[in-house]
Write a protein that holds these residues in place. Sequence first.
Motif, short mmCIF file in Angstrom:
data_model
loop_
_atom_site.label_atom_id
_atom_site.label_comp_id
_atom_site.label_asym_id
_atom_site.label_seq_id
_atom_site.Cartn_x
_atom_site.Cartn_y
_atom_site.Cartn_z
N ILE A 37 -5.38 20.91 -25.05
CA ILE A 37 -4.04 21.11 -25.58
C ILE A 37 -3.47 19.78 -26.07
CG2 ILE A 37 -1.69 21.86 -25.04
CD1 ILE A 37 -2.88 23.75 -22.97
N ARG A 38 -3.13 19.73 -27.35
CA ARG A 38 -2.56 18.52 -27.95
C ARG A 38 -1.04 18.57 -27.84
NH1 ARG A 38 -5.37 17.54 -33.79
NH2 ARG A 38 -4.44 19.57 -34.20
N VAL A 39 -0.46 17.56 -27.19
CA VAL A 39 0.98 17.48 -27.03
C VAL A 39 1.46 16.13 -27.54
CG1 VAL A 39 2.91 17.56 -25.40
CG2 VAL A 39 0.89 18.98 -24.99
N PHE A 40 2.50 16.16 -28.36
CA PHE A 40 3.12 14.93 -28.87
C PHE A 40 4.56 14.88 -28.37
CE2 PHE A 40 -0.38 15.75 -31.69
CZ PHE A 40 -0.86 14.50 -32.03
N VAL A 41 4.96 13.71 -27.88
CA VAL A 41 6.28 13.55 -27.28
C VAL A 41 7.05 12.47 -28.03
CG1 VAL A 41 7.54 12.88 -25.21
CG2 VAL A 41 5.52 14.33 -25.02
N ALA A 42 8.27 12.77 -28.41
CA ALA A 42 9.13 11.81 -29.10
C ALA A 42 9.85 10.95 -28.08
CB ALA A 42 10.13 12.54 -29.99
N CYS A 43 9.75 9.65 -28.23
CA CYS A 43 10.43 8.73 -27.32
C CYS A 43 10.21 7.30 -27.79
CB CYS A 43 9.91 8.89 -25.89
SG CYS A 43 8.14 8.62 -25.67
N THR A 44 10.78 6.37 -27.06
CA THR A 44 10.51 4.95 -27.26
C THR A 44 9.91 4.41 -25.96
OG1 THR A 44 12.65 4.18 -26.41
CG2 THR A 44 12.54 4.80 -28.76
N GLU A 45 9.64 3.12 -25.92
CA GLU A 45 9.11 2.51 -24.70
C GLU A 45 10.05 2.74 -23.51
OE1 GLU A 45 9.29 1.05 -27.62
OE2 GLU A 45 7.51 -0.18 -28.05
N ALA A 46 11.34 2.85 -23.78
CA ALA A 46 12.31 3.03 -22.70
C ALA A 46 12.17 4.37 -22.00
CB ALA A 46 13.73 2.88 -23.24
N GLU A 47 11.53 5.34 -22.65
CA GLU A 47 11.33 6.66 -22.05
C GLU A 47 9.91 6.84 -21.54
OE1 GLU A 47 14.66 6.25 -24.15
OE2 GLU A 47 12.86 6.58 -25.36
N TRP A 48 9.23 5.73 -21.28
CA TRP A 48 7.85 5.84 -20.78
C TRP A 48 7.78 6.66 -19.50
CZ3 TRP A 48 5.40 4.70 -16.23
CH2 TRP A 48 3.99 4.73 -16.25
N LEU A 49 8.68 6.40 -18.55
CA LEU A 49 8.61 7.09 -17.26
C LEU A 49 8.90 8.58 -17.38
CD1 LEU A 49 8.09 6.89 -14.24
CD2 LEU A 49 10.52 6.40 -13.92
N SER B 235 4.06 17.01 -14.84
CA SER B 235 4.57 18.35 -14.57
C SER B 235 3.77 19.41 -15.32
CB SER B 235 6.06 18.45 -14.93
OG SER B 235 6.28 18.46 -16.33
N MET B 236 3.32 19.10 -16.52
CA MET B 236 2.46 20.04 -17.26
C MET B 236 1.12 20.21 -16.58
SD MET B 236 3.02 19.54 -21.36
CE MET B 236 3.13 17.77 -21.36
N SER B 237 0.56 19.11 -16.12
CA SER B 237 -0.76 19.17 -15.49
C SER B 237 -0.73 19.97 -14.20
CB SER B 237 -1.28 17.75 -15.22
OG SER B 237 -0.56 17.12 -14.16
N GLU B 238 0.43 19.99 -13.53
CA GLU B 238 0.54 20.75 -12.28
C GLU B 238 0.43 22.26 -12.52
OE1 GLU B 238 3.17 18.64 -8.96
OE2 GLU B 238 4.33 19.13 -10.74
N GLY B 239 0.80 22.71 -13.72
CA GLY B 239 0.91 24.14 -13.96
C GLY B 239 -0.19 24.76 -14.78
N ARG C 30 -0.13 26.65 -21.47
CA ARG C 30 -1.00 27.50 -22.29
C ARG C 30 -0.25 28.68 -22.88
NH1 ARG C 30 -6.11 28.59 -18.42
NH2 ARG C 30 -4.36 28.94 -16.99
N ASP C 31 0.82 29.12 -22.23
CA ASP C 31 1.62 30.23 -22.75
C ASP C 31 2.20 29.88 -24.12
OD1 ASP C 31 1.03 31.50 -20.41
OD2 ASP C 31 3.02 31.24 -19.51
N VAL C 32 2.57 28.61 -24.31
CA VAL C 32 3.04 28.15 -25.62
C VAL C 32 1.86 27.94 -26.55
CG1 VAL C 32 4.23 26.29 -26.85
CG2 VAL C 32 5.11 27.09 -24.64
N TRP C 33 0.84 27.26 -26.06
CA TRP C 33 -0.33 26.92 -26.87
C TRP C 33 -1.01 28.14 -27.47
CZ3 TRP C 33 -2.05 22.73 -29.14
CH2 TRP C 33 -3.40 22.61 -29.51
N ASN C 34 -1.08 29.22 -26.72
CA ASN C 34 -1.80 30.41 -27.15
C ASN C 34 -0.93 31.41 -27.90
OD1 ASN C 34 -4.24 29.54 -26.00
ND2 ASN C 34 -3.73 30.41 -24.01
#
Length: 301
Positions: free
Chosen positions: A4-16, A24-28, A90-94
């Motif tokens: 699953i390819r996921v892209f997240v919008a942020c800057t270095e300040a939102e690394w955490l 959280s995604m990996s947990e589910g 996966r519910d979104v991905w599929n």
Amino acid sequence: MDEIRVFVACTEAEWLPARVLEFSMSEGTESSIVLRTLYSFRREIPLPRILDNRPRTPFSFQRFLIPELCGYTGKAIYLDADMQVFGDIRDVWNSDFAGNDLLTVADDDSGRRPQFSVMLLNCDRLSWRIEDIVERLDAGDLDYASLMYEMRVANAIGRVLPATWNSLEQFQAGKTRLLHYTDMNTQPWISRANRNGHLWVACLRRALGAGFVTLSELKREVNSGHVRPSLLAQLEAGIDDPLSLPAALRALDRKFVAPFKSMTTGKARPWTSPTAAVRALFARMYFHSPLVRRWHRRKSA
């Protein structure tokens, strides 16, 4: 099983928060997730000439880079960094595109403008190039609102993803699939006044326990001024609910200034009605009040 390819919008300040989102995604899910922060590509984004059309944050226009970064093939999920996932991504991905260029979450009654912060992109059908989009803004063919709130650079939009995949500041156990900490003033990594902050802190604690985030990385983010100083002390004290922090830990944030406060926000506002905006303001004031903090301390004692 698909990667699953996921892209997240942020800057270095939102690394955490981006890292906690990934955990959280990996947990589910049992699928392999490849998450990339869009700032890490260092792709230059030109600014429109008209001030009102310029991005409200450094990452507002990053989402339009995704088809290009994918070589205009396949599909990809776009998310904001200020999110936490409780369902199986996966519910979104599929989800079936059914001829659409992209899928997004159905509109809700939150009083906010339409959200394109959760999207499944059909990169085969999206020929986005950020220079072309900015040219259209400069030519008057688009403005900021029609681009960001109507997504007029897509020909066919399917608003078919369940609203539970973009729940704005509201969490229902067993129902919410994605919690969006959309009020920048109360995001749990920079504020102690989020009603759902305990959910995010607990996820960070699990990420630390799994080695997904290290203590040295957390200290780096605190020292960089990217997250509130009390966060580290809160974790060391074994307290998940930021609303229940004692005065000594709250005092650590006295000189902290959240990174977003230095951003240029422009004139656009996310609200569709004054009532919704006032309701959000009063909610923020309520969770900052001493009475609420006292109640949470008693509850967690």
